[in-house]
Design a protein around this motif. Structure first.
Motif, mmCIF file in Angstrom:
data_model
loop_
_atom_site.group_PDB
_atom_site.id
_atom_site.type_symbol
_atom_site.label_atom_id
_atom_site.label_comp_id
_atom_site.label_asym_id
_atom_site.label_seq_id
_atom_site.Cartn_x
_atom_site.Cartn_y
_atom_site.Cartn_z
ATOM 1 N N ALA A 1 28.331 16.341 -20.662
ATOM 2 C CA ALA A 1 29.419 15.398 -20.934
ATOM 3 C C ALA A 1 30.321 15.352 -19.701
ATOM 4 C CB ALA A 1 30.214 15.867 -22.148
ATOM 5 N N GLY A 2 31.119 14.305 -19.633
ATOM 6 C CA GLY A 2 32.146 14.232 -18.589
ATOM 7 C C GLY A 2 31.692 13.554 -17.315
ATOM 8 N N ASP A 3 32.554 13.633 -16.321
ATOM 9 C CA ASP A 3 32.373 12.876 -15.085
ATOM 10 C C ASP A 3 32.941 13.699 -13.938
ATOM 11 O OD1 ASP A 3 32.254 9.919 -13.795
ATOM 12 O OD2 ASP A 3 34.067 10.945 -13.127
ATOM 13 N N ARG A 4 32.253 13.708 -12.808
ATOM 14 C CA ARG A 4 32.737 14.523 -11.686
ATOM 15 C C ARG A 4 32.941 13.684 -10.418
ATOM 16 N NH1 ARG A 4 29.344 19.431 -12.595
ATOM 17 N NH2 ARG A 4 29.432 19.879 -10.376
ATOM 18 N N SER A 5 33.258 12.411 -10.602
ATOM 19 C CA SER A 5 33.412 11.556 -9.413
ATOM 20 C C SER A 5 34.540 12.038 -8.504
ATOM 21 C CB SER A 5 33.728 10.116 -9.814
ATOM 22 O OG SER A 5 32.931 9.727 -10.867
ATOM 23 N N ARG A 6 35.562 12.610 -9.103
ATOM 24 C CA ARG A 6 36.688 13.095 -8.293
ATOM 25 C C ARG A 6 36.211 14.158 -7.286
ATOM 26 N NH1 ARG A 6 39.976 13.105 -4.799
ATOM 27 N NH2 ARG A 6 41.511 14.761 -4.729
ATOM 28 N N GLU A 7 35.218 14.951 -7.710
ATOM 29 C CA GLU A 7 34.681 15.963 -6.790
ATOM 30 C C GLU A 7 33.943 15.345 -5.621
ATOM 31 O OE1 GLU A 7 32.252 18.889 -8.673
ATOM 32 O OE2 GLU A 7 33.862 19.345 -10.073
ATOM 33 N N PHE A 8 33.323 14.211 -5.887
ATOM 34 C CA PHE A 8 32.647 13.488 -4.808
ATOM 35 C C PHE A 8 33.695 13.136 -3.755
ATOM 36 C CE2 PHE A 8 30.985 9.386 -3.113
ATOM 37 C CZ PHE A 8 29.738 9.812 -2.671
ATOM 38 N N GLU A 9 34.850 12.649 -4.254
ATOM 39 C CA GLU A 9 35.950 12.331 -3.322
ATOM 40 C C GLU A 9 36.422 13.580 -2.588
ATOM 41 O OE1 GLU A 9 38.251 8.499 -5.221
ATOM 42 O OE2 GLU A 9 38.803 10.466 -5.985
ATOM 43 N N GLN A 10 36.596 14.659 -3.345
ATOM 44 C CA GLN A 10 37.074 15.910 -2.719
ATOM 45 C C GLN A 10 36.132 16.368 -1.610
ATOM 46 O OE1 GLN A 10 37.609 18.329 -6.419
ATOM 47 N NE2 GLN A 10 39.208 19.284 -5.194
ATOM 48 N N ARG A 11 34.831 16.273 -1.874
ATOM 49 C CA ARG A 11 33.873 16.725 -0.849
ATOM 50 C C ARG A 11 33.998 15.856 0.395
ATOM 51 N NH1 ARG A 11 30.122 17.311 -5.185
ATOM 52 N NH2 ARG A 11 28.829 15.622 -4.418
ATOM 53 N N LEU A 12 34.238 14.546 0.170
ATOM 54 C CA LEU A 12 34.396 13.659 1.327
ATOM 55 C C LEU A 12 35.699 13.947 2.065
ATOM 56 C CD1 LEU A 12 32.944 10.425 -0.245
ATOM 57 C CD2 LEU A 12 32.015 11.664 1.707
ATOM 58 N N GLU A 13 36.645 14.540 1.334
ATOM 59 C CA GLU A 13 37.911 14.930 1.991
ATOM 60 C C GLU A 13 37.764 16.281 2.689
ATOM 61 O OE1 GLU A 13 40.438 14.796 -1.440
ATOM 62 O OE2 GLU A 13 40.408 12.596 -1.505
ATOM 63 N N GLY A 14 36.580 16.899 2.594
ATOM 64 C CA GLY A 14 36.325 18.115 3.365
ATOM 65 C C GLY A 14 36.284 19.388 2.552
ATOM 66 N N VAL A 15 36.435 19.310 1.228
ATOM 67 C CA VAL A 15 36.353 20.531 0.413
ATOM 68 C C VAL A 15 34.877 20.755 0.060
ATOM 69 C CG1 VAL A 15 37.332 21.738 -1.581
ATOM 70 C CG2 VAL A 15 38.547 19.774 -0.609
ATOM 71 N N SER A 16 34.364 21.963 0.298
ATOM 72 C CA SER A 16 32.924 22.180 0.084
ATOM 73 C C SER A 16 32.613 22.366 -1.401
ATOM 74 C CB SER A 16 32.450 23.402 0.861
ATOM 75 O OG SER A 16 32.927 24.570 0.221
ATOM 76 N N TYR A 17 31.325 22.228 -1.733
ATOM 77 C CA TYR A 17 30.860 22.428 -3.114
ATOM 78 C C TYR A 17 31.220 23.838 -3.586
ATOM 79 C CZ TYR A 17 27.429 22.837 -6.961
ATOM 80 O OH TYR A 17 26.810 23.038 -8.165
ATOM 81 N N SER A 18 31.003 24.838 -2.705
ATOM 82 C CA SER A 18 31.301 26.223 -3.099
ATOM 83 C C SER A 18 32.795 26.404 -3.342
ATOM 84 C CB SER A 18 30.874 27.202 -2.001
ATOM 85 O OG SER A 18 29.521 27.034 -1.712
ATOM 86 N N GLU A 19 33.613 25.777 -2.502
ATOM 87 C CA GLU A 19 35.063 25.886 -2.633
ATOM 88 C C GLU A 19 35.532 25.269 -3.964
ATOM 89 O OE1 GLU A 19 36.921 27.720 -0.806
ATOM 90 O OE2 GLU A 19 38.674 27.149 -2.008
ATOM 91 N N ILE A 20 34.999 24.106 -4.275
ATOM 92 C CA ILE A 20 35.361 23.439 -5.541
ATOM 93 C C ILE A 20 34.996 24.352 -6.717
ATOM 94 C CG2 ILE A 20 34.809 21.470 -7.051
ATOM 95 C CD1 ILE A 20 34.411 19.824 -4.412
ATOM 96 N N ALA A 21 33.820 24.984 -6.618
ATOM 97 C CA ALA A 21 33.391 25.902 -7.690
ATOM 98 C C ALA A 21 34.361 27.078 -7.794
ATOM 99 C CB ALA A 21 31.977 26.406 -7.403
ATOM 100 N N ARG A 22 34.767 27.634 -6.649
ATOM 101 C CA ARG A 22 35.681 28.782 -6.682
ATOM 102 C C ARG A 22 37.031 28.406 -7.266
ATOM 103 N NH1 ARG A 22 33.430 29.834 -1.512
ATOM 104 N NH2 ARG A 22 31.731 31.318 -1.764
#
Ligand code: NIG
Ligand code: FE
Length: 419
Positions: free
Chosen positions: A83-104
């Motif tokens: 369920a849900g949506d993670r498009s905001r994370e797509f934006e965050q990654r493009l702003e330079g935050v890594s996948y691992s960082e978002i997870a942490r």
């Protein structure tokens, strides 16, 4: 070829076959100007049309009009139920935050876990439906679906039940995988060993008892679980008679592949950071290397899986969507075939083998499906293309003109829309 006479349910005539059978000694295992005879859901006979027995009495005959018939496609790695949506994370990654960082920071997988925990079973099924329909519309007849967005017994079971319910509602086979060890839920923060204990002692026995999954997966990675924790889950799975597979070497070389091969894993998946020892371990095993170019693409990864070494060692390579809301929000196995070629350097015939023969091995069903051979399941897709290479080479919206699932002919979505 086997002789066949008399009644049968279905004859598909006037097609070219890409059997993908390694025993058929031609590119794609092709047989031109061919026919396939199906009875009670099983392929009874295939061969050149001019060798068809005269006295065959099919219930139904389809004239394939010179199109290409392939095995039904198999998506052997998905997280389709969520369920849900993670498009905001797509934006965050493009702003330079890594996948691992978002997870942490508590996002990533946990963000989907929170949304999935809040959903009812029915809501979860409704949200997952369009993704499954998209796969089916592309000739997919078998889909593997993992849990792993629950991380507590109740929600893990809800996901697997949603997958079971979807299988009952759609003409598709669903292989269910328990991925309770996907990431550490915040309730167990700092207590990963305790969580693994819960997975092994409280979740896995129920999943096995209720026959809600046939295999067990773990995310072995520095942001998830270590080798020792992974092995505990594998050991328990083995004791319960379940097969194992592994998310391995996606972000670092954790050596999960070597462990997985010792447990006769069906597959190890991702593999961008697979080292030479991992390749050697695979070479001496029955484990499939599953490549997930969608996650590579969405994470804008630059390190490639060691394709040349895998190929040189004769290791079977599967291709899958990894369909999930974070790292691979895409429901197209055809796109994966294309990316397997454009991003990873596979040939179109390796890409087709990756979503048929080798994908069947990755879900443990290689004796029943993944190639067109007498005695195998009649899961087939008929494509309006001039050459099987088109299935990887073009993305012009071609859909199969028909799909056969367990011997039953399914109306193509494009055809029914054109009616
Ligand atoms: O295969 N790598 C771990 N699991 C998934 C991603 C899950 C997520 O980010 O939601 C994968 O990429
Ligand atoms: Fe995955």
């Amino acid at each position: 070829m086997t002789k066949i006479t008399g009644n049968c349910d279905l004859l598909i005539n006037n097609v070219h076959l890409a059997t993908m059978d390694p025993d058929v000694d031609s590119h794609y295992g092709e047989i031109l100007n061919a026919a396939v005879v199906i009875h009670e859901g099983i392929i009874q006979w295939l061969g050149s049309s001019d060798q068809l027995p005269d006295n065959l009495q099919p219930e139904k005959t389809i004239n394939g009009q010179g199109q290409w018939l392939t095995p039904g496609l198999i998506d052997c790695h998905t997280h389709l139920v969520y369920a849900g949506d993670r498009s905001r994370e797509f934006e965050q990654r493009l702003e330079g935050v890594s996948y691992s960082e978002i997870a942490r920071q508590g996002g990533g997988i946990m963000s989907t876990v929170n949304a999935t925990r809040q959903c009812s079973l029915d809501q979860l099924i409704e949200q997952s439906r369009p993704r499954l329909e998209a796969l089916i519309s592309e000739g997919v007849t078998t889909v593997e679906i993992k849990s792993g967005y629950g991380l507590n017994l109740e929600t893990e079971l809800k996901i697997l039940k949603a997958a079971r319910e979807l299988e009952q509602q759609y003409p598709v086979r669903i292989e269910k995988t328990f991925l309770g060890a996907h990431t550490l839920p915040p309730e167990y923060s700092g207590k990963a060993d305790e969580y693994i204990q819960t997975v092994c002692e409280e979740m896995l026995p129920v999943v096995a008892e209720e026959k809600l999954a046939s295999s067990v997966d773990v995310f072995c990675e520095n942001i998830a679980f270590n080798l020792q924790q992974t092995e505990q889950v594998f050991q328990k799975a083995k004791n319960l008679g379940l097969r194992v597979k592994l998310h391995a070497e996606q972000l670092s070389d954790s050596q999960g592949t070597q462990l997985a091969t010792r447990y006769k894993a069906l597959s190890v998946d991702h593999l961008e950071y697979l080292g030479d020892e991992g390749v050697n371990a695979l070479e001496n095993s029955t484990t499939v290397a599953t490549l997930l170019p969608g996650a590579f693409y969405f994470l804008r990864e630059t390190r490639l899986p060691p394709i040349d070494k895998l190929r040189a060692s004769g290791i079977p390579m599967a291709l899958a969507t990894d369909l999930n809301p974070g790292t691979s929000p895409l429901a197209s196995l055809r796109l994966m075939m294309n990316m397997g070629c454009t991003l990873f350097g596979l040939t179109p015939s390796e890409a087709l083998a990756g979503v048929t023969r080798n994908a069947a091995r990755a879900v443990g069903l290689q004796d029943k499906m993944g190639i067109i051979r007498a005695g195998y399941q009649a899961d087939l897709a008929l494509w309006p293309v001039q050459n099987p290479a088109s299935l990887a080479a073009t993305l012009n919206g071609e859909k199969p003109s028909l799909t056969v699932f367990e011997g039953r002919v399914l109306q193509s979505m494009t055809r029914s829309m054109n009616r």
